[in-house]
Design an enzyme around this catalytic site. Structure first.
Site, PDB file in Angstrom:
ATOM      1  N   ARG A  92       0.776  -1.088  -0.065  1.00 35.29           N
ATOM      2  CA  ARG A  92      -0.133   0.230   0.137  1.00 35.29           C
ATOM      3  C   ARG A  92       1.051   1.189   0.014  1.00 35.29           C
ATOM      4  O   ARG A  92       2.127   1.208   0.735  1.00 35.29           O
ATOM      5  CB  ARG A  92      -0.764   0.075   1.280  1.00 35.29           C
ATOM      6  CG  ARG A  92      -2.083  -0.788   1.054  1.00 35.29           C
ATOM      7  CD  ARG A  92      -3.152  -0.370  -0.033  1.00 35.29           C
ATOM      8  NE  ARG A  92      -4.160  -1.196  -0.116  1.00 35.29           N
ATOM      9  CZ  ARG A  92      -4.479  -2.063  -0.835  1.00 35.29           C
ATOM     10  NH1 ARG A  92      -3.399  -2.353  -1.942  1.00 35.29           N
ATOM     11  NH2 ARG A  92      -5.731  -2.845  -0.993  1.00 35.29           N
TER      12      ARG A  92
ATOM     13  N   HIS B 129      -1.390   0.094  -9.944  1.00 33.08           N
ATOM     14  CA  HIS B 129      -1.925  -1.011  -9.056  1.00 33.08           C
ATOM     15  C   HIS B 129      -2.325  -2.053 -10.003  1.00 33.08           C
ATOM     16  O   HIS B 129      -3.649  -2.353  -9.962  1.00 33.08           O
ATOM     17  CB  HIS B 129      -3.343  -0.229  -8.305  1.00 33.08           C
ATOM     18  CG  HIS B 129      -3.526  -0.747  -7.187  1.00 33.08           C
ATOM     19  ND1 HIS B 129      -4.088  -0.228  -5.911  1.00 33.08           N
ATOM     20  CD2 HIS B 129      -3.564  -2.209  -6.750  1.00 33.08           C
ATOM     21  CE1 HIS B 129      -4.387  -1.061  -5.123  1.00 33.08           C
ATOM     22  NE2 HIS B 129      -4.039  -2.272  -5.465  1.00 33.08           N
TER      23      HIS B 129
HETATM   24  P1  NAP Z   1      -2.125 -10.953   5.026  1.00 30.40           P
HETATM   25  O1  NAP Z   1      -2.264 -12.327   5.007  1.00 30.40           O
HETATM   26  O2  NAP Z   1      -3.143 -10.360   6.122  1.00 30.40           O
HETATM   27  O3  NAP Z   1      -0.582 -10.898   5.720  1.00 30.40           O
HETATM   28  C1  NAP Z   1      -0.160  -9.519   6.262  1.00 30.40           C
HETATM   29  C2  NAP Z   1       1.146  -9.875   6.972  1.00 30.40           C
HETATM   30  O4  NAP Z   1       1.707  -8.668   7.528  1.00 30.40           O
HETATM   31  C3  NAP Z   1       1.290 -10.760   8.015  1.00 30.40           C
HETATM   32  O5  NAP Z   1       2.292 -11.549   7.990  1.00 30.40           O
HETATM   33  C4  NAP Z   1       1.355  -9.838   9.123  1.00 30.40           C
HETATM   34  O6  NAP Z   1       1.883 -10.426  10.487  1.00 30.40           O
HETATM   35  C5  NAP Z   1       1.986  -8.734   8.605  1.00 30.40           C
HETATM   36  N1  NAP Z   1       1.969  -7.523   9.720  1.00 30.40           N
HETATM   37  C6  NAP Z   1       0.712  -6.759   9.805  1.00 30.40           C
HETATM   38  N2  NAP Z   1       0.892  -5.721  10.545  1.00 30.40           N
HETATM   39  C7  NAP Z   1       2.248  -5.870  10.838  1.00 30.40           C
HETATM   40  C8  NAP Z   1       2.747  -4.880  11.739  1.00 30.40           C
HETATM   41  N3  NAP Z   1       2.512  -4.007  12.651  1.00 30.40           N
HETATM   42  N4  NAP Z   1       4.336  -5.192  12.043  1.00 30.40           N
HETATM   43  C9  NAP Z   1       4.717  -6.513  11.331  1.00 30.40           C
HETATM   44  N5  NAP Z   1       4.133  -7.285  10.558  1.00 30.40           N
HETATM   45  C10 NAP Z   1       2.712  -6.894  10.366  1.00 30.40           C
HETATM   46  O7  NAP Z   1      -2.039  -9.972   4.047  1.00 30.40           O
HETATM   47  P2  NAP Z   1      -1.911 -10.450   2.585  1.00 30.40           P
HETATM   48  O8  NAP Z   1      -2.956 -11.435   1.928  1.00 30.40           O
HETATM   49  O9  NAP Z   1      -0.566 -11.112   2.359  1.00 30.40           O
HETATM   50  O10 NAP Z   1      -1.813  -8.809   1.837  1.00 30.40           O
HETATM   51  C11 NAP Z   1      -1.120  -8.089   2.147  1.00 30.40           C
HETATM   52  C12 NAP Z   1      -1.428  -6.875   1.358  1.00 30.40           C
HETATM   53  O11 NAP Z   1      -0.992  -6.697   0.143  1.00 30.40           O
HETATM   54  C13 NAP Z   1      -2.752  -6.184   1.499  1.00 30.40           C
HETATM   55  O12 NAP Z   1      -3.171  -5.889   2.858  1.00 30.40           O
HETATM   56  C14 NAP Z   1      -2.847  -5.350   0.589  1.00 30.40           C
HETATM   57  O13 NAP Z   1      -2.577  -4.273   1.123  1.00 30.40           O
HETATM   58  C15 NAP Z   1      -1.761  -5.652  -0.506  1.00 30.40           C
HETATM   59  N6  NAP Z   1      -2.186  -6.124  -2.102  1.00 30.40           N
HETATM   60  C16 NAP Z   1      -1.924  -5.433  -2.980  1.00 30.40           C
HETATM   61  C17 NAP Z   1      -2.411  -5.860  -4.274  1.00 30.40           C
HETATM   62  C18 NAP Z   1      -1.764  -5.094  -5.480  1.00 30.40           C
HETATM   63  O14 NAP Z   1      -2.472  -5.416  -6.464  1.00 30.40           O
HETATM   64  N7  NAP Z   1      -1.038  -4.204  -5.405  1.00 30.40           N
HETATM   65  C19 NAP Z   1      -3.263  -6.807  -4.328  1.00 30.40           C
HETATM   66  C20 NAP Z   1      -3.454  -7.488  -3.117  1.00 30.40           C
HETATM   67  C21 NAP Z   1      -3.046  -7.068  -1.982  1.00 30.40           C
HETATM   68  P3  NAP Z   1       1.301 -11.701  11.072  1.00 30.40           P
HETATM   69  O15 NAP Z   1       1.571 -12.893  10.388  1.00 30.40           O
HETATM   70  O16 NAP Z   1       2.061 -11.683  12.280  1.00 30.40           O
HETATM   71  O17 NAP Z   1      -0.267 -11.493  11.107  1.00 30.40           O
END
Ligand code: NAP
Length: 309
Positions: free
Chosen positions: A224, A272
């Site tokens: 993000r 994006h």
């Molecule tokens: P997810 O499964 O919820 O994983 C989030 C990761 O971030 C987890 O490992 C979590 O830790 C870690 N995290 C959250 N808060 C943190 C903090 N304060 N300090 C350290 N680590 C932290 O999410 P995801 O499905 O992988 O997606 C990640 C992000 O990708 C989405 O939220 C979205 O913003 C982005 N995204 C972008 C696109 C694009 O096209 N550009 C597409 C899809 C998603 P824990 O494992 O300990 O919970």
């Protein structure tokens, strides 16, 4: 009983989702009436996109869950009108797309492809190191971060990842807390941001943290936009601390015409497109969650409204 499911995404997404969702409902043996408009009080489930038409959930008095088509839920998680459970999207198509975008851009920078693609005529060989000698750091070890970490490890890159909770993942150096972050940043020659946007992660990549990175490091941000302090990044690029940044997400989207990222010679902007939810696979996830809800089972991929993701 027939369930009324509202498709609350952009109208142009309807043609991509209508058939896939209906097929998935049928396969899950759910009797569903799927529409783009209903009286709110008769809706049982909302298939939701943050850029869609629904912002006030109060009229949806019968809705049992809001099922997001997006992985990132930062724009809905704080919505005080939302009292129903919220699930986010975890989709194999979304993960595959992200793995392709991240590995593609890692390899571009690792191999120094720009030098030859854009290069002037001239015989100036620069042999890149092997992947095993190029340290990669991934902030966020969730669905997408782990999928990318595994793909990069399979190409021999040494990968370190950082998450909120402590983890053990075969073949990946897993770090957490502030010390872990400092360690990861001081090693990472290519840094990938795959964190959700929450109050804790906003502006995580600030001046101090960029200054910890090896000189000439590369930044990829498909997470993000607001994970980065934009001015700190521009300064880090201008000082050479960061050699190159490939950015897919921004504080304001579309990225405003006059934003310095557009004209910076060492910034690549992608609009994006790193990864998109794919109707075919995502529809199965939506149908499975409705089936679970109707069977009184726990929803998959529930958002924790306190931690914000
Ligand atoms: P997810 O499964 O919820 O994983 C989030 C990761 O971030 C987890 O490992 C979590 O830790 C870690 N995290 C959250 N808060 C943190 C903090 N304060 N300090 C350290 N680590 C932290 O999410 P995801 O499905 O992988 O997606 C990640 C992000 O990708 C989405 O939220 C979205 O913003 C982005 N995204 C972008 C696109 C694009 O096209 N550009 C597409 C899809 C998603 P824990 O494992 O300990 O919970």
């Amino acid at each position: 009983m027939t369930l009324n499911v509202l498709f609350a995404a952009l109208p142009e997404r309807w043609e991509f989702y209508r058939d896939s969702l209906n097929e998935a409902f049928q396969s899950a043996r759910l009797e569903v009436r799927l529409q783009q408009d209903f009286e709110p009080e008769v809706i049982d489930y909302i298939v939701y996109a943050p850029n869609g038409p629904v912002m006030d959930f109060r009229p949806f008095t019968r809705a049992k869950a809001v099922l997001s088509l997006w992985a990132g839920v930062e724009s809905i998680v704080g919505n005080s009108t939302l009292t129903q459970p919220l699930s986010r999207m975890v989709d194999s198509g979304l993960s595959e797309g992200m793995v392709e975008w991240v590995t593609g851009h890692v390899l571009r920078h690792h191999l120094g492809l720009d030098r030859y693609i854009r290069g002037a005529p001239g015989w100036d060989p620069v042999v890149p190191p092997l992947a095993r000698h190029r340290a990669i750091g991934i902030l966020g070890l969730g669905e997408l971060g782990q999928a990318c970490a595994h793909a990069l490890t399979a190409l021999n890159f040494p990968v370190s990842g950082w998450s909120r909770s402590a983890k053990t993942i075969d073949g990946i150096t897993c770090l957490h807390d502030e010390d872990g972050l400092r360690r990861l940043l001081s090693d990472a020659e290519i840094l990938v941001l795959l964190l959700p946007l929450t109050p804790e992660t906003e502006n995580l990549m600030n001046r101090e943290r960029f200054s910890l990175m090896p000189k000439g490091a590369v930044l990829l941000n498909p997470g993000r936009g607001a994970l980065i302090d934009d001015n700190a990044l521009i300064d880090a690029l201008d000082s050479g601390r960061i050699a190159n940044a490939t950015l897919d997400v921004f504080r304001i989207e579309p990225l405003p015409q006059d934003h310095p990222f557009w004209s910076h010679p060492r910034v690549t902007v992608t609009p994006h497109i790193a990864s998109e939810t794919r109707a075919e696979t995502a529809s199965l996830v939506i149908a499975e969650n409705i089936r679970r809800s109707e069977a009184g089972e726990q929803l998959l991929f529930l958002v924790d409204r306190v931690s914000g993701y």
